[in-house]
Design an enzyme around this catalytic site. Structure first.
Site, mmCIF file in Angstrom:
data_model
loop_
_atom_site.group_PDB
_atom_site.id
_atom_site.type_symbol
_atom_site.label_atom_id
_atom_site.label_comp_id
_atom_site.label_asym_id
_atom_site.label_seq_id
_atom_site.Cartn_x
_atom_site.Cartn_y
_atom_site.Cartn_z
ATOM 1 N N ARG A 49 0.830 -1.209 0.000
ATOM 2 C CA ARG A 49 0.000 0.000 0.000
ATOM 3 C C ARG A 49 0.864 1.259 0.000
ATOM 4 O O ARG A 49 0.569 2.238 -0.680
ATOM 5 C CB ARG A 49 -0.965 -0.027 1.185
ATOM 6 C CG ARG A 49 -2.090 -1.012 0.936
ATOM 7 C CD ARG A 49 -3.071 -1.173 2.089
ATOM 8 N NE ARG A 49 -4.133 -2.092 1.635
ATOM 9 C CZ ARG A 49 -5.111 -2.557 2.394
ATOM 10 N NH1 ARG A 49 -5.201 -2.199 3.671
ATOM 11 N NH2 ARG A 49 -6.016 -3.363 1.886
ATOM 12 N N HIS A 109 -6.229 -1.117 -6.936
ATOM 13 C CA HIS A 109 -5.512 -2.323 -6.454
ATOM 14 C C HIS A 109 -4.930 -2.134 -5.045
ATOM 15 O O HIS A 109 -4.836 -1.034 -4.553
ATOM 16 C CB HIS A 109 -4.472 -2.828 -7.474
ATOM 17 C CG HIS A 109 -3.311 -1.939 -7.772
ATOM 18 N ND1 HIS A 109 -2.301 -2.323 -8.615
ATOM 19 C CD2 HIS A 109 -2.995 -0.683 -7.367
ATOM 20 C CE1 HIS A 109 -1.411 -1.353 -8.686
ATOM 21 N NE2 HIS A 109 -1.804 -0.353 -7.955
ATOM 22 N N GLU A 110 -4.627 -3.236 -4.418
ATOM 23 C CA GLU A 110 -4.173 -3.275 -3.011
ATOM 24 C C GLU A 110 -5.189 -2.654 -2.057
ATOM 25 O O GLU A 110 -4.824 -2.019 -1.075
ATOM 26 C CB GLU A 110 -2.811 -2.573 -2.836
ATOM 27 C CG GLU A 110 -1.748 -2.876 -3.860
ATOM 28 C CD GLU A 110 -1.425 -4.352 -4.002
ATOM 29 O OE1 GLU A 110 -1.845 -5.147 -3.157
ATOM 30 O OE2 GLU A 110 -0.782 -4.719 -4.994
ATOM 31 N N GLY A 111 -6.464 -2.879 -2.344
ATOM 32 C CA GLY A 111 -7.526 -2.327 -1.491
ATOM 33 C C GLY A 111 -8.022 -1.009 -2.062
ATOM 34 O O GLY A 111 -7.278 -0.035 -2.101
ATOM 35 N N GLN A 133 -9.860 1.487 2.119
ATOM 36 C CA GLN A 133 -8.936 2.291 2.942
ATOM 37 C C GLN A 133 -9.701 3.180 3.924
ATOM 38 O O GLN A 133 -9.274 3.378 5.061
ATOM 39 C CB GLN A 133 -8.038 3.183 2.058
ATOM 40 C CG GLN A 133 -7.256 2.455 0.969
ATOM 41 C CD GLN A 133 -6.383 1.341 1.488
ATOM 42 O OE1 GLN A 133 -5.797 1.458 2.556
ATOM 43 N NE2 GLN A 133 -6.316 0.242 0.742
#
Lengths: 600, 600
Positions: B296, B438-440, B445
Site C-alpha cells: 500500500r 488495487h491493493e484495497g 482504505q
C-alpha cells in the site's frame, strides 16, 4: 431503462420539469404536438440502440486510418450519416424554409443526448454537420445555401468547424490562415488547421469546412478574421466535384473519442484551394460564436450523456455483483450481498446520479431558453438571451469537469473489472476526458463567466439569474419537504453575493489579472449553485407528482429523485464553503508565482 | 531535473526534511553512509533513465499477449529483471543474512519512486518479487527460503501476490481456492485466481505465487485462510523444474498499466498442483497483511511518481508553448507569451506540485517510521508502529485519488495535445487510474482508517498523530513566515477533533453502519490535514534553509516550496470546510437509500 439513458428520467425532464409541450403554443413550433415529441424520442432511442450502441467498442478499437491521403473510418459512419440524413435528424432544428422541422432544441437536444450516450464518436459526424450548415443558413448567401446545405442535411456531405491552428489553440485571434481575393469574388486559401474533427473521411462524398481565415491586409487580431466555406471538393463549371487542394497531413491518435478522426489539414499547397466568404468580411469570429455557443451546449449534453452511460453500467453491475456483507453481519457463512447494498457504493451511485441528472437538467434549461429566444420579443427575448449567455459556460464546463469524476466513480464501482476492457466503462473514462478541452477549455469558460458574462450590461444577466432562482426558492418554500433545500439555496445565494462583491472589490483594487486569477474556481462555485437550483426545480416536480396518486414504480422513481437532490445539497453543495473561503482570499498567489520557482 | 522526477526535490526530502542519514547511527543501518545513499539514488536515476523510461510507450503500445498458454511480454522485462537482480535492487531492503543490503526503506522507497516515475509497468515486476520474497523470509521455513529466495532476489524467478478470486475481490474472507494436505507435508492446490499481476511471463524462468488458500476443513472466513508458495514450475527429486499444473486462463486488456500482464490463473486442473505452506495454518491473512501494508505504501509512492512525471511534462510544455497574452495586454501585435505565465496555468501547476510533493512527503514519512520500527524497542517502537498503521491507508488513498486529478490537470495544461498520443501524459492518465483500485480500493482504505485505525487501542494511534502534528505546529510557530500556516493547521486539527467527536457520537447513537457510511469522505478530510502537516514540515525545512546563505538557484527552489505549501493551505485545505459540514450531517442518506429508488 435502456443501457445508456434512463427513459423515465427523460420523460420526467421534458414533460414534468420543463413542460416542453408549452412551446407548441408558439406559431413557430405549432406544427408539432406532444405525441410527435414522444415519437421523436422513441425514434432516437431506436436508432441509438440499433445503429450506434452496437458499434461503440468497435469504433473505439478500430480507429480511423490515413491511407494514401484519405482518412478511412469505420463502415458504420456511412450508414449513420445516411440514416441521419434520411431520417431528418441533421435538419430537424432548421426552419421549414431550409428543409427542416423547426423542432425545438429541447427535443432535438434530448435526441442528441441519447445519441451521445449510445456512442459519442458516432454522433459527432451528423452533429458537426448540423452546426456547419446552420452557419451557412444564418450568414451565407443564397448561392452558398443552395449549393451546400441540402447535401449536408441529407448526410451526403460532412460539415466541420475549422478554427484551431497549431500555433493558435485557445487564442483564436492568432490564426494565420490567409484568404486572398481573386477576380471572381472568391478567395485563395492557404494555411494549416489542426484538430479538425471529421476533417476528412470516406463515409461521405465531400467535406465542407467552415473555416476561419484572414483576408489579406485585414486588421490584426480578432477583428480581422473572416468566415469561409472551404470544401474538400469544389464544383467546377460543369457541376462536377473536383479536388480543392486540401491535404490531410495527419490524424491524431487519441486517448478516447477515437471513432471520430481528429485531422490536421493543409490548404493551398498547390495554390489551388478556393474558399467562399460567408457573410461580411472580418465578422468571422462573431458568426463562429453562434455555432460555438450551441456547440458548447452540445458538449455539456454529451458530457452528461457519457456520464449517464457509465452510471447506468455501474448501477447494473452493482446490483448483480455480490461482494462482502453488511458491516454489522460479518459471519462468513452468510451469503454475500450485492455491492449496491453497501453505503459507500450507494454514495458513489448517488454522486453519479446527481451529476448526470443535475447537469442534464441545466443543459435542457439552456435548450429551453434557446427555444424561447426564437419565439419571443423585446424584454422577454432579451431576458432569455442573457440567461442563455450567462449559463452557457456553466452548462459546458460543469458537466465536462464533474463528468470526469462521475465516470471515475462509475469505474470504481466495478473494482478491478472497471480497469479492463471487459466493460465499456474504461472507454467512457477515456471518451469523457475530451469535453473539458474542446470548444473552449474549462479555463476559457471560467474567464468567459467571470470576465464577461457576469459583468455584461452592468451585471444584468447575473441579476436575471438571481430572479429566476428566487422564483424557484419561493415555489419550493410552499412545498412540504422542500423548505430545507429552498433555505439552503437561499443561504448559498447570499454567499454568492458576498463572493461576487469581494471579487468586484478585488478587480477595483488589484486589477483584472488578480480578479480573474481564480475564475476556474469561481466557475465551479457558480456551477454548484446552478446545479442545486436545477435540482430544486426537479424536486418541486417530483414532490408535486408524489402528492398525487402514483404507482409504486413511479413513487420509487420520485423517491430516487428526492434522494439524488438530497445528495447534491448535502454532499456537493457544501463544497461551496471551501471554494468561497478560497475565492475570498486575495493573496495573489498564482499571479505572484514565478516561472523560476517551479525550476529544479 | 530529469524528465520524470525532480532530483533537487528528492535531495531536499531525504536530506533536509527527513535527515535520512540519522538512521546510520543505528546498528542495523550502520554499514551505510550518506554518500552511499546518494550513490543509490544516482544509480536508480541512471537505471530509470537508460533502461526504463525509453520503453515507457513501447510497453504500453505492445501489450503482453497470451500465446499457447504462455504470456509474452516486452523484451525489456527480461533485461530489467536481470539488471534489478544483478544490481541488488530486488534484495536491497533484505537483511544481510538473506543476501540483502539492509538499505533503509526511505532510500529504497525513493529509488522505487524514481523507477515508478520512469515506467510504472516496468518496475512492478521486480517490486512484486521483493514483496513475495519478503513474505517467504519473514514466515517461511529455511527450506523454502533456500529454494526460492535467492532465485527471486537474483531476478530469475518472478514473485506474485495471488489473493483475488473472481468471486472474492475486496472480500478476501470469501476465497475458495483449496489446499489439500498430502503425505509429504505438501498440499494439492485447486482453484482460480484473477487479476494476478505478472502472474505469468517469459521474462523469467519461473513464477512464484504467494497464494492464499483454504486448507480442507479450515474454519470459515478470514480465520481459515493459509498462505502458500505455489510455483509455476516445481523442482522434482533431481532438482529439475517441472510444470506444476498452473494454467494461464486469460490476460486482461486494461485501460493503462499495460506493460504488466494481469492474469487469470487456474491451479490443479490435472490435480497436480503442489503448494508449500508458509508459516502456520490459518494465519495466511495476517502474514499477507505484512506484504499488503508495504504494498500500500508502494502504491502511494507509485501514485506520486506517475503524478510527478505528468507534472514535469506539463511544466516543460507550459514553459515552451506560446499562447495568448497577459489579460491586461490584449494587443494582437504583441508576441504571445508561454502559457506558464497565465495565472490559471500556474494554478494547475501549483496544484500538481502540491499534490506530488505533499504526497511524496507523506509516503517518505511512512518509510521513515518503518525504518525506525526496525531499530527501536518498547514504547518508541510501538509509537512508530501505531503511526505507520494509522497513516498507511492515507498514504495509499490520498496520492492515488488526488493523483487522478493531478494527472488530469497535467493533461489539461497540454490542451488538445494532452488528449493525443503525441505526449506521454495521456498514458499517465490511464496508468494512474489503477492505484485507487488495487491493493484495497479507496473505499476499503476509508473503512480501515475510520473503522479500525482511528479506534485501535482506544484511539492511541490517533492521539500519537495529534502529538506529532502539535510538535510540528510548535516548531513552525517559532519560524518567521510560518505562523499563519501553523495557525491554520492548529485550527483544522480542532475541526478534526470536532468531526471525530461527532462521528463517535453517531457510532454510539446510530450504530456502526451510519458511522462508517461516509468513511471515504472522512479519509479525504483526514488526508487533507495529513498532507498539510507534511507541507508544514517541508515549509520549516525550506524557511530554515532560506535563512542561511544560499544560491540564487536554491532560493528559487525554496520559494517554489513556499508557494506550493501556500497553495496547499489556501486552495486545498479549505476543502475540509465542506467535508466537515458533510461529515457532521447525520442524515443517514446513503444508508437509507434503497436499490429500488435507483430504478427507472
Amino acid at each position: 431503462m435502456s443501457k445508456f439513458v434512463s427513459i423515465r428520467n427523460i420523460r420526467f425532464m421534458i414533460k414534468e420539469v420543463f413542460n416542453s409541450k408549452s412551446l407548441i403554443e408558439y406559431d413557430y413550433y405549432s406544427k408539432h404536438n406532444e405525441k410527435m415529441f414522444d415519437m421523436v424520442i422513441d425514434a432516437a432511442l431506436k436508432l441509438a440502440d440499433k445503429l450506434m450502441y452496437p458499434v461503440l467498442e468497435e469504433m473505439d478499437q478500430n480507429q480511423p486510418v490515413l491511407e494514401a491521403g484519405q482518412v478511412k473510418v469505420h463502415g458504420a459512419v456511412k450508414k449513420i450519416m445516411k440514416e441521419f440524413g434520411r431520417g431528418g435528424w441533421i435538419a430537424s432544428g432548421f426552419s421549414e424554409a431550409h428543409g427542416g422541422d423547426q423542432l425545438p432544441f429541447i427535443i432535438r437536444g434530448t435526441a442528441s443526448f441519447i445519441f451521445a450516450a449510445s456512442n459519442y464518436s458516432a454522433c459527432a459526424y451528423p452533429e458537426l454537420t448540423t452546426g456547419a450548415a446552420e452557419l451557412i443558413t444564418s450568414f451565407g448567401s443564397q448561392e452558398l445555401i443552395d449549393i451546400y446545405v441540402p447535401k449536408m442535411l441529407e448526410g451526403k456531405w460532412q460539415g466541420t468547424m475549422a478554427l484551431t491552428e497549431p500555433q493558435a489553440g485557445s487564442s483564436l485571434s492568432d490564426i494565420t490562415t490567409t484568404a486572398c481575393p481573386d477576380q471572381n469574388g472568391r478567395y485563395k486559401i492557404r494555411g494549416v488547421k489542426t484538430f479538425i474533427s471529421a476533417g476528412d473521411h470516406d463515409g461521405v462524398e465531400n467535406i465542407i469546412h467552415l473555416m476561419l481565415a484572414r483576408i489579406e491586409n485585414a486588421p490584426a487580431g480578432a477583428k480581422g478574421i473572416s468566415l469561409f466555406v472551404v470544401p474538400k471538393k469544389r464544383l467546377d463549371e460543369k457541376k462536377n466535384l473536383i479536388p480543392n487542394d486540401i491535404t490531410t497531413a495527419s490524424i491524431y491518435h487519441k486517448l478516447g473519442y477515437r471513432g471520430t478522426p481528429a485531422t490536421e489539414i493543409s490548404m493551398g499547397e498547390k495554390d489551388d484551394c478556393t474558399g467562399w466568404l460567408v457573410g461580411e468580411e472580418n465578422k468571422g469570429l462573431v458568426y463562429m460564436f453562434q455555432m460555438m455557443n450551441e456547440a458548447r451546449i452540445l458538449v455539456g449534453l454529451a458530457s452528461c450523456a457519457i456520464a449517464s452511460s457509465a452510471y447506468l453500467a455501474a448501477l447494473e453491475y452493482a446490483e448483480k455483483r455480490p461482494q462482502g456483507r453488511p458491516v454489522t453481519l460479518k459471519d462468513p457463512l452468510i451469503k454475500q450481498i450485492p455491492i449496491i447494498e453497501h453505503a459507500d457504493v450507494k454514495r458513489m451511485l448517488l454522486f453519479q446520479k446527481s451529476i448526470v441528472e443535475g447537469s442534464f437538467s441545466l443543459v435542457l434549461q439552456c435548450c429551453m431558453y434557446a427555444d424561447l429566444i426564437k419565439v419571443s420579443q423585446g424584454d422577454e427575448k432579451e431576458k432569455y438571451e442573457f440567461l442563455l449567455d450567462l449559463l452557457t459556460p456553466v452548462a459546458k464546463a460543469f458537466p465536462s469537469e464533474y463528468g470526469i469524476y462521475s465516470v471515475s466513480n462509475a469505474l470504481q464501482c466495478f473494482g478491478g473489472y472497471g480497469y479492463c476492457k471487459d466493460f465499456p466503462v474504461e472507454q467512457y473514462f477515456r471518451d469523457m476526458r475530451i469535453h473539458a478541452i474542446h470548444e473552449g477549455t474549462t479555463g476559457i469558460q471560467g474567464m468567459d463567466l467571470l470576465g464577461r458574462k457576469i459583468l455584461m450590461k452592468n451585471g444584468k444577466a447575473a441579476l436575471l439569474f438571481i430572479e429566476e432562482v428566487t422564483l424557484t426558492i419561493s415555489a419550493a418554500m410552499e412545498i412540504k419537504g422542500l423548505q430545507f433545500f429552498a433555505g439552503e439555496l437561499q443561504r448559498v445565494m447570499k454567499l454568492l453575493e458576498k463572493v461576487a462583491g469581494f471579487l468586484f472589490n478585488v478587480a477595483h483594487e488589484k486589477g483584472v489579472e488578480v480578479y480573474l486569477s481564480d475564475s476556474t474556481l469561481f466557475l465551479e462555485f457558480y456551477g454548484l449553485i446552478v446545479i442545486s437550483w436545477q435540482w430544486l426545480i426537479q424536486g418541486i416536480a417530483a414532490q408535486k407528482a408524489m402528492a398525487q396518486d402514483c404507482s409504486k414504480k413511479d413513487t420509487n422513481f420520485y423517491k430516487g429523485k428526492f434522494f439524488a437532490m438530497n445528495y447534491f445539497f448535502r454532499y456537493e453543495l457544501p463544497k461551496t464553503l471551501g471554494l468561497a473561503a478560497r475565492l475570498m482570499d486575495d493573496d495573489n498567489l498564482t499571479v505572484d508565482m514565478k516561472t523560476e520557482y517551479f525550476k529544479d
